[in-house]
Design an enzyme around this catalytic site. Structure first.
Site, mmCIF file in Angstrom:
data_model
loop_
_atom_site.group_PDB
_atom_site.id
_atom_site.type_symbol
_atom_site.label_atom_id
_atom_site.label_comp_id
_atom_site.label_asym_id
_atom_site.label_seq_id
_atom_site.Cartn_x
_atom_site.Cartn_y
_atom_site.Cartn_z
ATOM 1 N N ASP A 16 0.877 -1.173 0.000
ATOM 2 C CA ASP A 16 0.000 0.000 0.000
ATOM 3 C C ASP A 16 0.923 1.234 0.000
ATOM 4 O O ASP A 16 2.102 1.114 0.341
ATOM 5 C CB ASP A 16 -0.848 -0.067 1.281
ATOM 6 C CG ASP A 16 -1.415 1.275 1.676
ATOM 7 O OD1 ASP A 16 -2.116 1.854 0.849
ATOM 8 O OD2 ASP A 16 -1.153 1.731 2.809
ATOM 9 N N ASP A 46 -7.159 -1.254 3.396
ATOM 10 C CA ASP A 46 -6.302 -2.379 3.014
ATOM 11 C C ASP A 46 -6.817 -3.710 3.554
ATOM 12 O O ASP A 46 -6.311 -4.772 3.183
ATOM 13 C CB ASP A 46 -4.871 -2.157 3.545
ATOM 14 C CG ASP A 46 -4.253 -0.897 2.991
ATOM 15 O OD1 ASP A 46 -4.452 -0.635 1.792
ATOM 16 O OD2 ASP A 46 -3.597 -0.162 3.742
ATOM 17 N N ASP A 62 -1.715 -0.716 5.944
ATOM 18 C CA ASP A 62 -1.925 -0.117 7.264
ATOM 19 C C ASP A 62 -3.356 0.388 7.486
ATOM 20 O O ASP A 62 -3.750 0.604 8.623
ATOM 21 C CB ASP A 62 -0.981 1.085 7.457
ATOM 22 C CG ASP A 62 -1.403 2.245 6.583
ATOM 23 O OD1 ASP A 62 -1.698 1.999 5.403
ATOM 24 O OD2 ASP A 62 -1.455 3.389 7.073
HETATM 25 P P1 ADP Z 1 -3.829 4.581 0.238
HETATM 26 O O1 ADP Z 1 -4.448 3.484 -0.565
HETATM 27 O O2 ADP Z 1 -2.642 5.173 -0.448
HETATM 28 O O3 ADP Z 1 -3.539 4.170 1.654
HETATM 29 P P2 ADP Z 1 -6.393 5.737 0.911
HETATM 30 O O4 ADP Z 1 -7.189 4.651 0.261
HETATM 31 O O5 ADP Z 1 -6.382 5.775 2.393
HETATM 32 O O6 ADP Z 1 -4.902 5.774 0.316
HETATM 33 O O7 ADP Z 1 -6.976 7.112 0.398
HETATM 34 C C1 ADP Z 1 -7.195 7.315 -0.962
HETATM 35 C C2 ADP Z 1 -7.592 8.731 -1.223
HETATM 36 O O8 ADP Z 1 -8.880 8.970 -0.655
HETATM 37 C C3 ADP Z 1 -6.678 9.739 -0.594
HETATM 38 O O9 ADP Z 1 -5.609 10.041 -1.435
HETATM 39 C C4 ADP Z 1 -7.605 10.910 -0.390
HETATM 40 O O10 ADP Z 1 -7.686 11.659 -1.570
HETATM 41 C C5 ADP Z 1 -8.938 10.271 -0.129
HETATM 42 N N1 ADP Z 1 -9.225 10.150 1.322
HETATM 43 C C6 ADP Z 1 -9.412 9.019 2.012
HETATM 44 N N2 ADP Z 1 -9.682 9.278 3.298
HETATM 45 C C7 ADP Z 1 -9.624 10.625 3.433
HETATM 46 C C8 ADP Z 1 -9.794 11.533 4.536
HETATM 47 N N3 ADP Z 1 -10.087 11.128 5.756
HETATM 48 N N4 ADP Z 1 -9.645 12.838 4.255
HETATM 49 C C9 ADP Z 1 -9.363 13.281 3.041
HETATM 50 N N5 ADP Z 1 -9.197 12.492 1.967
HETATM 51 C C10 ADP Z 1 -9.325 11.175 2.162
HETATM 52 MG MG MG Z 2 -2.535 3.269 3.694
#
Ligand code: ADP
Ligand code: MG
Length: 435
Positions: A4, A210, A206
């Site tokens: 991730d 995921d 994390d």
């Molecule tokens: P990753 O897969 O890299 O861990 P996430 O799935 O957690 O990323 O988040 C994907 C996208 O969703 C982020 O880049 C953001 O744009 C948006 N996002 C998710 N949760 C939040 C939040 N709490 N506040 C703002 N944006 C969020």
């Molecule tokens: Mg993550």
């Protein structure tokens, strides 16, 4: 190996780098509204926005009907209006104001190309603005990725973040297979596809987003600081937050499997020879096995297996020589460069080893000597432990710890990354300190 991005490859401690409000809205109003929602979220971005809000002393409002939309953003009602904060895909779905969206999406592309993540805030009818978050790659992620390559593991990075930001991080870490804009179910689907193609998949993650992928993977590995849901879904939980520990756990597993095979060999080898001999098969050839020798042989077989298993205690994580040579991390550059503190850096976190941690000494006789200050050494036993931990590392010729100076002088016969020396000291239970 599937990784991730946010919080796994990157530090997961982003900071707010840009605040771009829509016309008629102040930066503080935008931040306060964003923070009101984020205070109910556990996403790494929530902390960053919360910290910025606190730094500015802003007041937040009460939020009702809070909803987390994994991989996209969050939603909640403020003063009866449904506010949403999330990525571009989410805004495209929700927001009717296409002109403003076009305007913000152009700015966001520029920020994303710099590796930043733009998030948008909407109040249902219009976009209130955009906040960019800058996360840094963990200082040892590149080293870990080099190790994965060395271990012949194909690495894929999956993220819910936008493609430009993901590409920028992928480029920095030389990951060829980067897949962005994914929802939790997409991550799970990609893992399933890899498995259907005959691959064994380990996934490191994390976040809540995921969890399905961690469950689907043959081995799910959760980062120690990850969310409870990720930890529950994983088979292995790393004590710390470093990807190097994921590499170590795979090395240890491989070593354990090799040891089990060796033990099986010893067990079968003894039994195949000794059971027929004990049954008298060799009597026609004049060979008798006295029961006493039979019993001794049985015990010897167990002793061999136990001794062989105990060799695992000597397990030391392998550090890729090529990673030490190719990666410009503290410790791989000539010492002169290190002591003047000119660390090559790929991001903020590359600076986590302060230059004052490694002291240049007038008495340094060779360019292959490093002095590291260590906290917590209080007796000869402690110095011996630190010395032993360092001497066990490949490339370390000698290590002399001093109780009075509270430091350890490491003599190297070849370049060894400082981060590796620091890790060995930490693993021995002591803290390298800044002076
Ligand atoms: P990753 O897969 O890299 O861990 P996430 O799935 O957690 O990323 O988040 C994907 C996208 O969703 C982020 O880049 C953001 O744009 C948006 N996002 C998710 N949760 C939040 C939040 N709490 N506040 C703002 N944006 C969020
Ligand atoms: Mg993550």
């Amino acid at each position: 190996m599937v990784l991730d991005k946010t919080g796994t490859v990157t530090s997961g401690h982003p900071n707010v780098s840009d605040i771009i409000p829509a016309e008629g809205i102040s930066e503080n109003d935008l931040l306060a509204a964003a923070c009101s929602l984020e205070k109910l979220s556990v996403h790494p971005f929530a902390n960053a926005i919360g910290e910025e809000c606190m730094r500015r002393g802003l007041k937040t409002q009460e939020v009702f009907d809070f909803k987390n939309i994994p991989g996209r953003g969050i939603q909640g009602s403020i003063h009866g209006k449904l506010h949403t904060i999330g990525n571009l895909a989410m805004m495209q779905e929700l927001c009717a104001d296409s002109t403003a969206l076009q305007h913000f999406s152009e700015i966001s592309q520029k920020l994303a190309a710099l590796g930043k993540t733009p998030v948008f805030l909407s109040d249902g009818s219009r976009i209130l603005g955009m906040i960019a978050l800058a996360d840094t790659v963990k200082h040892d992620s590149k080293e870990a990725l080099q190790l994965f390559k060395h271990m012949h593991l194909h690495t894929v990075m999956l993220t819910g973040d936008n493609p430009q930001t993901a590409e920028a991080v992928g480029k920095q870490l030389e990951i060829e297979d980067v897949r962005a804009g994914l929802l939790p179910e997409d991550k799970e689907r990609i893992i399933r596809e890899l498995q259907n193609a005959g691959r064994k998949v380990a996934m490191v993650g994390d976040g809540i987003n995921d969890a399905p992928a961690l469950t689907r993977a043959d081995t799910g590995i959760a980062i120690g600081a990850g969310t409870d849901i990720a930890i529950d879904a994983a088979d292995v939980v790393l004590m710390k937050n470093s990807l190097m520990d994921a590499a170590t756990s795979i090395q240890l597993s491989r070593q354990t499997m090799k040891n089990i095979r060796e033990n099986l060999f010893w067990a079968f080898f003894y039994n195949i020879i000794c059971i027929p001999a004990a049954a008298g098969v060799l009597i026609p050839f004049g060979i008798h096995l006295h029961p006493m020798f039979g019993a001794a042989a049985m015990s010897l077989s167990s002793v061999c297996v136990v001794l062989n298993a105990l060799r695992l205690r000597k397990f030391r994580p392998f550090v890729s020589r090529s990673s030490a040579e190719k990666t410009s991390y503290p410790g791989t550059e000539p010492l002169q460069q290190q002591v003047t503190g000119s660390y090559p850096k790929s991001g903020k976190e590359s600076m986590t080893l302060p230059k004052s941690l490694i002291q240049s000494s007038q008495q340094e006789k060779t360019a292959m000597e490093k002095i590291i200050y260590v906290d917590g050494m209080s007796c000869g036993h402690c110095t011996a432990r630190v010395e032993k931990a360092l001497k066990a590392l490949p490339g370390v010729k000698n290590a002399v710890a001093s109780l009075t100076d509270k430091n350890v002088t490491v003599t190297l016969e070849e370049p060894v990354e400082t981060s590796i020396l620091i890790r060995a000291i930490k693993d021995a239970g002591y803290e390298p300190v800044e002076k």
